[in-house]
Design an enzyme around this catalytic site. Structure first.
Site, PDB file in Angstrom:
ATOM      1  N   LEU A   1      78.703  15.849  77.490  1.00 27.73           N
ATOM      2  CA  LEU A   1      77.811  16.758  76.535  1.00 27.73           C
ATOM      3  C   LEU A   1      76.300  16.993  77.460  1.00 27.73           C
ATOM      4  CD1 LEU A   1      77.909  15.088  72.801  1.00 27.73           C
ATOM      5  CD2 LEU A   1      79.102  17.158  73.672  1.00 27.73           C
ATOM      6  N   GLY A   2      76.307  16.385  78.159  1.00 28.01           N
ATOM      7  CA  GLY A   2      75.086  16.651  79.135  1.00 28.01           C
ATOM      8  C   GLY A   2      73.906  15.781  79.276  1.00 28.01           C
TER       9      GLY A   2
ATOM     10  N   ASP B   1      75.538  12.524  88.726  1.00 29.37           N
ATOM     11  CA  ASP B   1      74.309  12.649  87.988  1.00 29.37           C
ATOM     12  C   ASP B   1      72.991  12.373  88.598  1.00 29.37           C
ATOM     13  OD1 ASP B   1      75.022  13.763  85.440  1.00 29.37           O
ATOM     14  OD2 ASP B   1      75.873  11.988  84.650  1.00 29.37           O
TER      15      ASP B   1
ATOM     16  N   THR C   1      77.673  13.507  64.136  1.00 31.68           N
ATOM     17  CA  THR C   1      76.361  12.834  64.494  1.00 31.68           C
ATOM     18  C   THR C   1      76.001  11.647  63.636  1.00 31.68           C
ATOM     19  OG1 THR C   1      75.560  14.890  65.431  1.00 31.68           O
ATOM     20  CG2 THR C   1      73.922  13.279  64.693  1.00 31.68           C
TER      21      THR C   1
ATOM     22  N   GLY D   1      85.638  16.627 102.903  1.00 34.92           N
ATOM     23  CA  GLY D   1      86.962  16.037 102.314  1.00 34.92           C
ATOM     24  C   GLY D   1      87.649  14.894 103.119  1.00 34.92           C
TER      25      GLY D   1
ATOM     26  N   CYS E   1      80.651  18.369 107.357  1.00 41.35           N
ATOM     27  CA  CYS E   1      81.386  17.384 107.559  1.00 41.35           C
ATOM     28  C   CYS E   1      82.811  17.572 108.062  1.00 41.35           C
ATOM     29  CB  CYS E   1      81.567  16.473 106.217  1.00 41.35           C
ATOM     30  SG  CYS E   1      82.048  14.679 106.494  1.00 41.35           S
TER      31      CYS E   1
ATOM     32  N   GLY F   1      84.394  20.166 107.540  1.00 44.62           N
ATOM     33  CA  GLY F   1      84.326  21.872 107.785  1.00 44.62           C
ATOM     34  C   GLY F   1      83.956  21.854 109.316  1.00 44.62           C
ATOM     35  N   MET F   2      82.975  21.009 109.690  1.00 46.61           N
ATOM     36  CA  MET F   2      82.526  21.070 111.117  1.00 46.61           C
ATOM     37  C   MET F   2      83.786  20.484 111.975  1.00 46.61           C
ATOM     38  SD  MET F   2      79.717  18.818 113.090  1.00 46.61           S
ATOM     39  CE  MET F   2      79.961  17.945 114.917  1.00 46.61           C
TER      40      MET F   2
ATOM     41  N   HIS G   1      75.428  16.140 105.414  1.00 49.34           N
ATOM     42  CA  HIS G   1      75.729  16.830 104.164  1.00 49.34           C
ATOM     43  C   HIS G   1      74.410  17.212 103.650  1.00 49.34           C
ATOM     44  CE1 HIS G   1      79.807  15.700 102.754  1.00 49.34           C
ATOM     45  NE2 HIS G   1      79.573  14.604 103.810  1.00 49.34           N
TER      46      HIS G   1
ATOM     47  N   GLU H   1      73.700  19.649 101.707  1.00 54.01           N
ATOM     48  CA  GLU H   1      73.887  20.029 100.324  1.00 54.01           C
ATOM     49  C   GLU H   1      73.021  19.141  99.419  1.00 54.01           C
ATOM     50  OE1 GLU H   1      77.640  18.186 100.692  1.00 54.01           O
ATOM     51  OE2 GLU H   1      76.421  19.279 101.797  1.00 54.01           O
TER      52      GLU H   1
END
Length: 547
Positions: A15-16, A71, A190, A353, A380, A382-383, A519, A521
């Protein structure tokens, strides 16, 4: 002494809670308070490090080398506070610690039970850093009623009882579903969720109601009455067009004020929301659009690349441009021409990955970007794919590959230009690893420094020749091939301080072609976009003008 806010969830998951926690942290900061956010996960894995991204989304890595729930990425992006290993714990780690203590004899022969031994361990975790900040925000994973979450709920109940009155409050996030057939918002889920929470001794001080529709005053009053919560502490959590609207939206609904009221803080400092107003202005008033292909293997679940997606958005903000990231499964063109799949994009990104699946497609993506002059960012794996592509097609090491792929099949098929990382320097000591070591927590993890070549593209992008970035990998580009690759134009423009481990490669004569072993990002934020992503998007904008 910190004040504690415990954020729990009910009815359904996803739900966040993480976003609500992050937004509340940002709002408390805007009022001048210092915050730290933490996550308590009920699953029995010690950490998410060995989980498939399809199971739990991406693994977020902290500076001190902890593999944590995604999170914590939200927490960092919204508050700018660097997460630490002590900000994330799972049932698996709690039970492991308790059992280790039992084996050592720390409990002096006592019968080990969930209460008090497991709950005490959780409480000890919560108490870490008690005097460091004004507010500790602690999110409990899962939903109330989950059997695996019961020790955490019991622990936070006890923790609140142990603290002075008014030192802890509880925020509960639930779903307010809309039934189309009757045209009504239903409050019963609720009510039942709050009843479940109260049955284990926790009474919510603030209710967040997730709904696709506006919540009429009548429903708010009904929920306040039946859930024994003040009406002004019943807060709507509407669906948003972008997560970065959350701080402003929650402030409009009075979330931060309700929290401060629950603590009895009056008068409350006025918030300065200029940072978030600027963030939304950059998002809403974008002046153009670029299309970026993200070629990966976990593309069915966007949360698997959550930090990548957000960092691209931040790069767009830096350039006042909307980034349309499109997720492409690398397996689609492993045995095919990549042009029909990658044509029409303004840039290509290949993320990290593990495993061989999809790697031939990623290698083709790197080749396509190199030959077509498209901006390329390899992260990573990708390099490593960019290095293998250059080794095969430029340096003529035709069977170039990674030792990782041979380990999977148990037979030698490649000349490994990427090898298993056996040792590296961490602080003042050397870390050693073997192929047969346990998988969890045995990679090169956390923040490491790199030295950049002065005349390189990356040094211009960063504006410095010394950087520190977060790593999460088990395999490394073999420096033995450096001379051959650099003769073909692939330069090693970033190295570990001891000169042994390649950190960054870039292609000479190419408009923008960079591969990084770390990384970036993970350190990008909406109000402080990572320089690599900001410049990558800038390069994509330049490429779009040439199409």
């Amino acid at each position: 002494m910190a004040r504690y806010v415990f954020i729990t969830g009910g009815v359904v998951s996803s739900l966040g809670k993480g976003l609500a926690s992050a937004a509340l942290g940002a709002l408390l900061q805007a009022r001048g308070y210092s915050v730290r956010l933490r996550k308590l996960d009920p699953y029995l894995n010690v950490d998410p490090g060995t989980m498939s991204p399809f199971e739990h989304g991406e693994v977020f890595v902290t500076d001190d080398g902890a593999e944590t729930d995604l999170d914590l990425g939200h927490y960092e992006r919204f508050t700018g506070v660097s997460a630490r290993a002590t900000d994330s714990v799972s049932s698996g780690r709690i039970y492991s610690t308790v059992l280790e203590k039992e084996r050592r004899g720390d409990y002096l022969g006592k019968t080990i039970q969930v209460i008090p031994h497991v709950t005490n361990e959780i409480k000890d975790f919560l108490a870490v850093g008690d005097d460091e900040v004004d507010f500790q925000l602690c999110e409990i994973g899962g939903t109330v009623g989950d059997i695996e979450g019961l020790p955490f709920f019991e622990a936070i109940r006890q923790f609140a009882q142990d603290k002075p009155r008014g030192q802890c409050i509880f925020v509960h996030l639930t779903l307010l579903p809309y039934v189309t057939a009757s045209g009504e918002l239903k409050t019963k889920p609720t009510q039942h969720s709050v009843k479940e929470l109260r049955s284990i001794g926790i009474a919510p001080d603030v209710l967040l109601l997730r709904s696709e529709h506006l919540i009429p005053e009548k429903e708010r009053e009904k929920i306040a009455l039946f859930c024994n919560v003040r009406k002004d502490a019943v807060i709507a959590a509407p669906d948003l067009k972008t997560i970065y609207e959350a701080p402003l939206a929650y402030h409009r609904e009075g979330f931060d004020q309700a929290v401060l009221d629950a603590f009895g803080i009056a008068p409350a400092p006025k918030p300065n929301l200029d940072r978030w107003t600027d963030v939304m202005d950059r998002l809403v008033h974008a002046e153009g659009e670029v299309r970026i292909a993200v070629v990966g293997k976990y593309t069915q679940l966007e949360d698997a690349y959550k930090s990548i997606a957000e960092a691209l958005t931040h790069g767009g903000m830096a350039n006042r441009t909307r980034v349309k990231a499109e997720w492409i499964d690398a397996e689609q063109f492993e045995n095919d021409d990549p042009a029909p799949y990658l044509g029409g994009y303004h840039a290509i990104l290949v993320p990290g990955g593990f495993g061989e699946r999809g790697t031939e497609g990623k290698i083709k993506a790197a080749q396509f970007a190199r030959e077509k002059g498209l901006p390329y960012l390899g992260i990573c794996l990708g390099m490593q794919m960019a290095v293998i592509e250059a080794a095969r097609n430029l340096a003529k090491v035709e069977d170039a590959g990674s030792e990782e792929f041979d380990h999977e099949t148990g037979r030698k098929r490649f000349t490994p230009v990427v090898y298993h990382l056996k040792e590296w320097v961490q602080g003042n000591h050397v870390v050693e690893r073997k192929v047969g070591d346990n998988k969890g927590g045995t990679m090169r993890l956390g923040a490491y420094s790199a030295a950049l070549a002065e005349d390189s593209l990356v040094s211009r992008v960063y504006g410095t020749t010394e950087i520190e970035e977060r790593h999460r990998h088990r395999y490394e580009v073999d420096i033995a091939y450096r001379e051959q690759l650099e003769a073909c134009g692939l330069t090693f423009s970033g190295m570990s301080p001891d000169g042994r481990l390649p950190e960054i490669v870039e292609m000479k004569g190419h408009p923008w072609f960079i591969g990084v072993q770390f990384h970036p990002e993970l350190k990008s934020k909406p109000f402080a976009p990572h320089p690599l992503f900001a410049d990558f998007v800038r390069a994509a904008i330049e490429a779009s003008r040439l199409v």
